[in-house]
Design an enzyme around this catalytic site. Structure first.
Site, PDB file in Angstrom:
ATOM      1  N   GLU A 258       0.849  -1.194   0.000  1.00 42.99           N
ATOM      2  CA  GLU A 258       0.000   0.000   0.000  1.00 42.99           C
ATOM      3  C   GLU A 258       0.881   1.239   0.000  1.00 42.99           C
ATOM      4  O   GLU A 258       1.893   1.276   0.721  1.00 42.99           O
ATOM      5  CB  GLU A 258      -0.907  -0.007   1.236  1.00 42.99           C
ATOM      6  CG  GLU A 258      -1.874  -1.188   1.205  1.00 42.99           C
ATOM      7  CD  GLU A 258      -2.825  -1.237   2.394  1.00 42.99           C
ATOM      8  OE1 GLU A 258      -2.766  -0.328   3.252  1.00 42.99           O
ATOM      9  OE2 GLU A 258      -3.630  -2.182   2.463  1.00 42.99           O
ATOM     10  N   HIS A 281      -7.801   1.358   1.829  1.00 39.28           N
ATOM     11  CA  HIS A 281      -7.664   0.967   3.247  1.00 39.28           C
ATOM     12  C   HIS A 281      -8.409   1.947   4.176  1.00 39.28           C
ATOM     13  O   HIS A 281      -7.828   2.517   5.095  1.00 39.28           O
ATOM     14  CB  HIS A 281      -6.178   0.885   3.652  1.00 39.28           C
ATOM     15  CG  HIS A 281      -5.961   0.016   4.854  1.00 39.28           C
ATOM     16  ND1 HIS A 281      -4.821  -0.736   5.046  1.00 39.28           N
ATOM     17  CD2 HIS A 281      -6.748  -0.237   5.938  1.00 39.28           C
ATOM     18  CE1 HIS A 281      -4.901  -1.389   6.186  1.00 39.28           C
ATOM     19  NE2 HIS A 281      -6.072  -1.101   6.759  1.00 39.28           N
TER      20      HIS A 281
HETATM   21  P1  NAI Z   1     -10.022 -10.339  15.892  1.00 35.78           P
HETATM   22  O1  NAI Z   1      -8.694 -10.757  16.424  1.00 35.78           O
HETATM   23  O2  NAI Z   1     -11.054  -9.866  16.816  1.00 35.78           O
HETATM   24  O3  NAI Z   1     -10.662 -11.579  15.052  1.00 35.78           O
HETATM   25  C1  NAI Z   1      -9.920 -12.392  14.197  1.00 35.78           C
HETATM   26  C2  NAI Z   1     -10.564 -13.772  14.196  1.00 35.78           C
HETATM   27  O4  NAI Z   1      -9.885 -14.587  13.256  1.00 35.78           O
HETATM   28  C3  NAI Z   1     -10.472 -14.471  15.547  1.00 35.78           C
HETATM   29  O5  NAI Z   1     -11.736 -14.949  15.939  1.00 35.78           O
HETATM   30  C4  NAI Z   1      -9.485 -15.613  15.287  1.00 35.78           C
HETATM   31  O6  NAI Z   1      -9.755 -16.760  16.080  1.00 35.78           O
HETATM   32  C5  NAI Z   1      -9.712 -15.883  13.810  1.00 35.78           C
HETATM   33  N1  NAI Z   1      -8.575 -16.515  13.157  1.00 35.78           N
HETATM   34  C6  NAI Z   1      -7.252 -16.209  13.286  1.00 35.78           C
HETATM   35  N2  NAI Z   1      -6.505 -17.025  12.519  1.00 35.78           N
HETATM   36  C7  NAI Z   1      -7.364 -17.856  11.892  1.00 35.78           C
HETATM   37  C8  NAI Z   1      -7.183 -18.922  10.976  1.00 35.78           C
HETATM   38  N3  NAI Z   1      -5.961 -19.290  10.550  1.00 35.78           N
HETATM   39  N4  NAI Z   1      -8.285 -19.585  10.544  1.00 35.78           N
HETATM   40  C9  NAI Z   1      -9.520 -19.219  10.990  1.00 35.78           C
HETATM   41  N5  NAI Z   1      -9.746 -18.225  11.856  1.00 35.78           N
HETATM   42  C10 NAI Z   1      -8.681 -17.543  12.304  1.00 35.78           C
HETATM   43  O7  NAI Z   1      -9.709  -9.264  14.756  1.00 35.78           O
HETATM   44  P2  NAI Z   1     -10.697  -8.152  14.193  1.00 35.78           P
HETATM   45  O8  NAI Z   1     -10.620  -6.948  15.032  1.00 35.78           O
HETATM   46  O9  NAI Z   1     -12.011  -8.762  13.917  1.00 35.78           O
HETATM   47  O10 NAI Z   1      -9.943  -7.784  12.820  1.00 35.78           O
HETATM   48  C11 NAI Z   1      -9.944  -8.684  11.727  1.00 35.78           C
HETATM   49  C12 NAI Z   1      -9.051  -8.172  10.627  1.00 35.78           C
HETATM   50  O11 NAI Z   1      -9.489  -6.876  10.190  1.00 35.78           O
HETATM   51  C13 NAI Z   1      -7.589  -7.991  11.021  1.00 35.78           C
HETATM   52  O12 NAI Z   1      -6.796  -8.473   9.947  1.00 35.78           O
HETATM   53  C14 NAI Z   1      -7.417  -6.495  11.125  1.00 35.78           C
HETATM   54  O13 NAI Z   1      -6.100  -6.127  10.876  1.00 35.78           O
HETATM   55  C15 NAI Z   1      -8.350  -6.021  10.022  1.00 35.78           C
HETATM   56  N6  NAI Z   1      -8.793  -4.633  10.142  1.00 35.78           N
HETATM   57  C16 NAI Z   1      -8.866  -3.879   8.984  1.00 35.78           C
HETATM   58  C17 NAI Z   1      -9.279  -2.561   9.025  1.00 35.78           C
HETATM   59  C18 NAI Z   1      -9.385  -1.757   7.775  1.00 35.78           C
HETATM   60  O14 NAI Z   1      -9.256  -0.527   7.830  1.00 35.78           O
HETATM   61  N7  NAI Z   1      -9.656  -2.357   6.631  1.00 35.78           N
HETATM   62  C19 NAI Z   1      -9.605  -1.892  10.309  1.00 35.78           C
HETATM   63  C20 NAI Z   1      -9.579  -2.796  11.446  1.00 35.78           C
HETATM   64  C21 NAI Z   1      -9.165  -4.108  11.344  1.00 35.78           C
END
Ligand code: NAI
Length: 410
Positions: A258, A281
Site C-alpha cells: 500500500e 484501506h
Molecule cells: P479479531 O482478532 O477480533 O478476530 C480475528 C478472528 O480470526 C479471531 O476470531 C481468530 O480466532 C480468527 N482466526 C485467526 N486465525 C485464523 C485462521 N488461521 N483460521 C480461521 N480463523 C482464524 O480481529 P478483528 O478486530 O475482527 O480484525 C480482523 C481483521 O481486520 C484484522 O486483519 C485487522 O487487521 C483487520 N482490520 C482492517 C481494518 C481496515 O481498515 N480495513 C480496520 C480494522 C481491522
C-alpha cells in the site's frame, strides 16, 4: 505544575477531555519538532498516530516520558523494545473501529449485488443502462464469514438483520450470534457461500489463505470481500477468477503493497475489471472510530498515570489492582530474573510496611509488580527498590491523590 502530555497529529479532542479529567495538562502540536522541545523535556505522556516515528534515539531524548499512546491500531512506528527497556508502556486501540469496518462490509455486499459502482460510473460517463440482469437482493443469500472475531461477529449481526443466512469459519470455537452457524472447515464455507467476507488477522497461517485453489471452490458467480489484510487473498488469482467469470465481483480495501503517502498514484491488475470495488484501506476510517480510539487510548494512559494499570500495553506485562485510595501503590517494572520478587517483599517488610494487595505478570524479559502497601512517606523503601540492579522503573502513587496524577518515577 500539573504533568503534561503532548498530543500530535490531530488526535480527536475527546482524548484531551479524558486526560484533563485526571489533571493532566494537554498540549498540542502537528509533529515532533524543535518548536516543542521544551514541552517534550517535561512530558510524561505523548500521543501519536501513524506518522510519528518514536525510534530509540527519539525516545532517549524524552527523559520524563512515562507512557506512549498510539491513537491508531498499529504500533510499529514505536521502538517497542526500547520503550519497554525504559519501563514505558505503549498503548493502542485495536478494536475501536470494529463497527466502521462492519458497516462498510454491509455497504459493499449490497453494492456488489446491484453492480452499483458499475452502474454509477456508467452514468458519470453518460450511459443510461437500466437492467435487472445479474442484480439480486441480499435477503436469503448465504454470507460466509472467515474469522468470527470482533469484526466478523458484528458483520454477522448486521447481515442477519438484513435477512442473510450466516455461516462462519474460525479456527477457535466461537459462540454463534443469532442464528449464525459455525462450519467445520474453510472448504465447507467456500462451497456454501454466495458471499465470502474475510476477517482473519495477518499471520503465517493466513497468508494467501484464499488462493487460486480456495477461489476455485467458491460458487460460480459468488462475491468476495477482503477488508482485513492484503496478504490473505491472492489478488492475481482473484483477477483471473473475475476475468473468467467464475466470481461475480469483489471488494478489496487492503493490498499487499500500500502507498505510504496520501495522493500517491495507484495501479493494480484489478483496476478496470467489472464489478470490482477498490478502496484505499478506509475500512476503519470514520470520525466515530477516531473518537472511540481517542477515548480508549486516553483512558488507558490516564489509568496508567493514576493507578499504575498496564492493561492494554503492547510491550509490557499487564497488571492492575482495584482502586484503593487509602493505600500507597507501587509499580515495580524489572528484568525477569529469579529472586527479584522475594527481595522486593523483603525490602518492603524491612521498613515495616504491610503488603495488602499484589498483582504480578511477566513475559520472557520483563515483569511488572503492582503492590498496595500501608501508607508511608519513608523514602528508604523507594530508594532501595529503585536501586535494585534489576529495576527498570519504579512508579509510586500516593494515597488520597491530590488534584494531580500522583505518579513519581524513580
Ligand atoms: P479479531 O482478532 O477480533 O478476530 C480475528 C478472528 O480470526 C479471531 O476470531 C481468530 O480466532 C480468527 N482466526 C485467526 N486465525 C485464523 C485462521 N488461521 N483460521 C480461521 N480463523 C482464524 O480481529 P478483528 O478486530 O475482527 O480484525 C480482523 C481483521 O481486520 C484484522 O486483519 C485487522 O487487521 C483487520 N482490520 C482492517 C481494518 C481496515 O481498515 N480495513 C480496520 C480494522 C481491522
Amino acid at each position: 505544575m500539573p504533568p503534561t502530555a503532548l498530543l500530535l497529529e490531530g488526535i480527536h479532542d475527546s482524548a484531551d477531555l479524558r486526560l484533563q479529567t485526571d489533571y493532566v495538562d494537554v498540549q498540542r502540536a502537528d509533529r515532533l519538532s524543535d518548536a516543542n522541545a521544551d514541552i517534550l523535556k517535561e512530558a510524561i505522556g505523548i500521543g501519536i498516530r501513524s506518522r510519528t516515528n518514536l525510534d530509540a534515539e527519539t525516545l532517549r531524548k524524552l527523559p520524563a516520558l512515562s507512557t506512549v499512546g498510539c491513537f491508531c491500531i498499529g504500533t510499529n512506528q514505536v521502538d517497542l523494545a526500547c520503550a519497554a527497556d525504559s519501563g514505558i508502556p505503549v498503548f493502542n486501540s485495536p478494536f475501536s473501529n470494529t463497527r466502521s469496518v462492519a458497516e462498510l462490509v454491509m455497504g459493499e455486499i449490497i453494492c456488489l449485488h446491484r453492480k452499483l459502482f458499475d452502474r454509477s460510473s456508467g452514468m458519470h460517463q453518460g450511459h443510461w443502462k437500466k437492467s435487472a440482469s445479474g442484480a439480486h437482493e441480499i435477503r436469503g443469500r448465504t454470507l460466509g464469514i472467515l474469522g468470527y472475531g470482533h469484526i466478523g461477529a458484528q458483520v454477522s449481526i448486521l447481515a442477519e438483520a438484513m435477512g442473510m443466512r450466516v455461516l462462519y469459519h474460525d479456527h477457535q470455537p466461537k459462540l454463534p450470534l443469532g442464528n449464525a452457524s459455525q462450519v467445520d472447515s474453510l472448504d465447507t464455507l467456500l462451497r456454501a457461500s454466495d458471499v465470502l467476507t474475510v476477517h482473519v488477522p495477518d499471520t503465517p497461517l493466513t497468508q494467501h489463505m484464499i488462493d487460486a485453489d480456495a477461489i476455485g471452490k467458491m460458487k460460480s458467480g459468488a462475491f468476495l470481500l477482503n477488508n482485513a489484510r492484503g496478504s490473505i487473498v491472492d489478488l492475481s488469482a482473484l483477477a483471473v477468477a473475475l476475468r473468467t467469470g467464475h466470481l461475480g465481483g469483489v471488494a478489496i480495501d487492503v493490498f499487499p503493497d500500500e502507498p505510504s503517502e496520501n495522493e500517491s498514484s495507484f495501479s493494480h491488475e484489478l483496476c478496470g475489471i467489472d464489478n470490482v470495488i477498490l478502496t484505499p484501506h478506509i475500512g476503519g476510517s470514520t470520525r466515530e472510530a477516531q473518537e472511540n480510539i481517542a477515548r480508549d487510548v486516553a483512558e488507558k494512559m490516564a489509568k496508567f498515570l493514576t493507578t499504575g494499570s498496564t492493561i492494554g500495553a503492547v510491550n509490557l506485562p499487564e497488571v492492575a489492582l482495584r482502586e484503593r485510595p487509602d493505600q500507597l501503590r507501587i509499580l515495580h517494572i524489572h528484568h525477569n530474573v529469579p529472586g527479584v520478587l522475594s527481595r522486593l517483599h523483603a525490602t518492603i517488610a524491612q521498613v515495616g510496611l504491610n503488603i495488602n494487595a499484589e498483582a504480578l505478570d511477566s513475559n520472557a524479559h520483563r515483569s511488572c509488580v503492582l503492590l498496595d502497601v500501608d501508607p508511608s512517606d519513608d523514602p528508604a523503601v523507594f530508594k532501595v527498590l529503585g536501586a535494585m540492579p534489576e529495576t527498570i522503573r519504579l512508579h509510586t502513587f500516593l494515597p488520597n491523590p491530590p488534584e494531580s496524577p500522583s505518579a513519581q518515577t524513580v
